[in-house]
Motif scaffolding. Sequence first.
Motif, PDB file in Angstrom:
ATOM      1  N   LYS A  67       0.837  -1.193   0.000  1.00 32.02           N
ATOM      2  CA  LYS A  67       0.000   0.000   0.000  1.00 32.02           C
ATOM      3  C   LYS A  67       0.879   1.254   0.000  1.00 32.02           C
ATOM      4  O   LYS A  67       2.083   1.181   0.244  1.00 32.02           O
ATOM      5  N   ASP A  68       0.258   2.402  -0.271  1.00 31.22           N
ATOM      6  CA  ASP A  68       1.010   3.646  -0.365  1.00 31.22           C
ATOM      7  C   ASP A  68       1.785   3.936   0.912  1.00 31.22           C
ATOM      8  O   ASP A  68       2.964   4.303   0.877  1.00 31.22           O
ATOM      9  N   GLY A  69       1.133   3.804   2.056  1.00 27.58           N
ATOM     10  CA  GLY A  69       1.788   4.106   3.327  1.00 27.58           C
ATOM     11  C   GLY A  69       2.967   3.193   3.602  1.00 27.58           C
ATOM     12  O   GLY A  69       4.029   3.633   4.045  1.00 27.58           O
ATOM     13  N   HIS A  70       2.793   1.883   3.354  1.00 35.02           N
ATOM     14  CA  HIS A  70       3.879   0.931   3.587  1.00 35.02           C
ATOM     15  C   HIS A  70       5.036   1.161   2.622  1.00 35.02           C
ATOM     16  O   HIS A  70       6.212   1.100   3.017  1.00 35.02           O
ATOM     17  N   ALA A  71       4.734   1.429   1.360  1.00 33.05           N
ATOM     18  CA  ALA A  71       5.792   1.693   0.382  1.00 33.05           C
ATOM     19  C   ALA A  71       6.556   2.968   0.727  1.00 33.05           C
ATOM     20  O   ALA A  71       7.788   3.019   0.623  1.00 33.05           O
ATOM     21  N   ALA A  72       5.828   4.015   1.161  1.00 27.07           N
ATOM     22  CA  ALA A  72       6.490   5.262   1.551  1.00 27.07           C
ATOM     23  C   ALA A  72       7.394   5.046   2.762  1.00 27.07           C
ATOM     24  O   ALA A  72       8.518   5.574   2.819  1.00 27.07           O
ATOM     25  N   THR A  73       6.921   4.262   3.732  1.00 23.64           N
ATOM     26  CA  THR A  73       7.744   3.961   4.908  1.00 23.64           C
ATOM     27  C   THR A  73       9.013   3.216   4.520  1.00 23.64           C
ATOM     28  O   THR A  73      10.111   3.507   5.015  1.00 23.64           O
ATOM     29  N   LEU A  74       8.884   2.256   3.611  1.00 26.12           N
ATOM     30  CA  LEU A  74      10.055   1.501   3.150  1.00 26.12           C
ATOM     31  C   LEU A  74      11.070   2.413   2.462  1.00 26.12           C
ATOM     32  O   LEU A  74      12.284   2.318   2.719  1.00 26.12           O
ATOM     33  N   ILE A  75      10.592   3.310   1.622  1.00 24.42           N
ATOM     34  CA  ILE A  75      11.493   4.227   0.913  1.00 24.42           C
ATOM     35  C   ILE A  75      12.214   5.151   1.894  1.00 24.42           C
ATOM     36  O   ILE A  75      13.425   5.382   1.787  1.00 24.42           O
ATOM     37  N   VAL A  76      11.476   5.682   2.868  1.00 30.77           N
ATOM     38  CA  VAL A  76      12.084   6.576   3.861  1.00 30.77           C
ATOM     39  C   VAL A  76      13.165   5.845   4.655  1.00 30.77           C
ATOM     40  O   VAL A  76      14.257   6.376   4.887  1.00 30.77           O
ATOM     41  N   LEU A  77      12.901   4.610   5.061  1.00 32.01           N
ATOM     42  CA  LEU A  77      13.894   3.845   5.821  1.00 32.01           C
ATOM     43  C   LEU A  77      15.147   3.584   4.990  1.00 32.01           C
ATOM     44  O   LEU A  77      16.272   3.700   5.490  1.00 32.01           O
ATOM     45  N   VAL A  78      14.963   3.235   3.711  1.00 34.89           N
ATOM     46  CA  VAL A  78      16.116   2.979   2.848  1.00 34.89           C
ATOM     47  C   VAL A  78      16.935   4.255   2.641  1.00 34.89           C
ATOM     48  O   VAL A  78      18.169   4.239   2.715  1.00 34.89           O
ATOM     49  N   VAL A  79      16.236   5.372   2.398  1.00 35.22           N
ATOM     50  CA  VAL A  79      16.944   6.645   2.190  1.00 35.22           C
ATOM     51  C   VAL A  79      17.709   7.047   3.448  1.00 35.22           C
ATOM     52  O   VAL A  79      18.870   7.482   3.380  1.00 35.22           O
ATOM     53  N   LEU A  80      17.095   6.900   4.613  1.00 34.93           N
ATOM     54  CA  LEU A  80      17.785   7.236   5.859  1.00 34.93           C
ATOM     55  C   LEU A  80      18.997   6.340   6.075  1.00 34.93           C
ATOM     56  O   LEU A  80      20.056   6.809   6.522  1.00 34.93           O
ATOM     57  N   LEU A  81      18.851   5.052   5.753  1.00 29.28           N
ATOM     58  CA  LEU A  81      19.973   4.132   5.911  1.00 29.28           C
ATOM     59  C   LEU A  81      21.120   4.512   4.973  1.00 29.28           C
ATOM     60  O   LEU A  81      22.292   4.550   5.380  1.00 29.28           O
ATOM     61  N   VAL A  82      20.787   4.797   3.719  1.00 25.68           N
ATOM     62  CA  VAL A  82      21.814   5.186   2.743  1.00 25.68           C
ATOM     63  C   VAL A  82      22.481   6.499   3.146  1.00 25.68           C
ATOM     64  O   VAL A  82      23.691   6.697   2.923  1.00 25.68           O
ATOM     65  N   LEU A  83      21.725   7.390   3.761  1.00 29.95           N
ATOM     66  CA  LEU A  83      22.268   8.694   4.138  1.00 29.95           C
ATOM     67  C   LEU A  83      23.057   8.631   5.437  1.00 29.95           C
ATOM     68  O   LEU A  83      24.130   9.243   5.554  1.00 29.95           O
TER      69      LEU A  83
END
Length: 367
Positions: A67-83
Amino acid sequence: MQPGFKLDSVLSQGLLDVLIKAGLVATLAIFAFQVFQPFMELMLWSVILAVTLYPVLRWVKARTGLKDGHAATLIVLVVLLVLLAPIYLLATSIGESVDSLAVVLKSGTWSVPAPSRSVAEWPLIGPRLYDFWLAASTSLSDVLRGLLPNLKDTGRMLLGAAASAGGAFVLFIGAIIISGIIMAFGETGTVAAQRIAMRISGEERGKHISALCTATIRAVALGVIGIAFIQMLLIGLGFVVKGVPGAGILALVVLVLGIAQAPASLVTLPVIIYVLSAEGFSAATIAFAIYIFVAGLADNVLKPLLLGRGVDVPMPVVLIGALGGMVVKGIIGLFIGPVILAVTYKLFWQWVDQQVPKMDSPAKPSE
């Protein structure tokens, strides 16, 4: 009472009502702006990140079915990890380097090697650099004692810059998290943006202007962050192959400079000088210097190719908007400047292309 006086009274009363309402609306708008102003930069970054990353969210949804919320959460976590991972490694490396330097300085065993005689033959800076280097190799403590007043001022400046960078980093982390919330309501936000644009410029132009703003933000993100990442890979690869100390940290600095639209030569030129002075002039060092110098100028070639890609506006308009926006508003101006200039450009030409309706010619009298 005469009719003319009554009409003037009605007009004056209507004008007074309009002025009072306009004053109340202006007061409300000013107060709302003052309340929102402390969060304006945070929200601008959040919207920019959400618009940039929303195609990634649609790709994740198509591949995973989230779902949109779960996909957005996954993207935010990946971006924070990469950063956060490189920042943590960089801070750890800097801390270890400072500790090692402090131990060496306290032991009194550290010394600067004498410079090669060829350093004095370098153009412009050669003689002065050779004298300074020779003095440091003879008596480092005397040189440091002479530089101490300048080092204090430089240290204060560096501490201030570090504090400013830390505040900007915290703000960017918050913007990433808020952008995830915006992406979770992406479809609703798209419709809202189109409605606002149509209310301002009409139904015919509104959707086009909304799409133009979205495409411009994504094109600038690709043309700024994408080019900086490519340049980091090219320069970092050369540093690693040559065995330059701290190659990873230097490559990360190149990435930061690229995003800030600062020249990579701030890193590449000192490294080239270091390699040439340490290893001398040879085929390998000359080839390394040429490669690194050319890689440091790669953004001048890639920027015209990628910065305006996918935007229905000439590339020079986007480029001028990015550079001018950065001069006026800093890093965030890189995104705001091109959007404003692109929309202005389109509205201007739509106004130019509007044909003034011609008056019908009077009918000829019948003979």
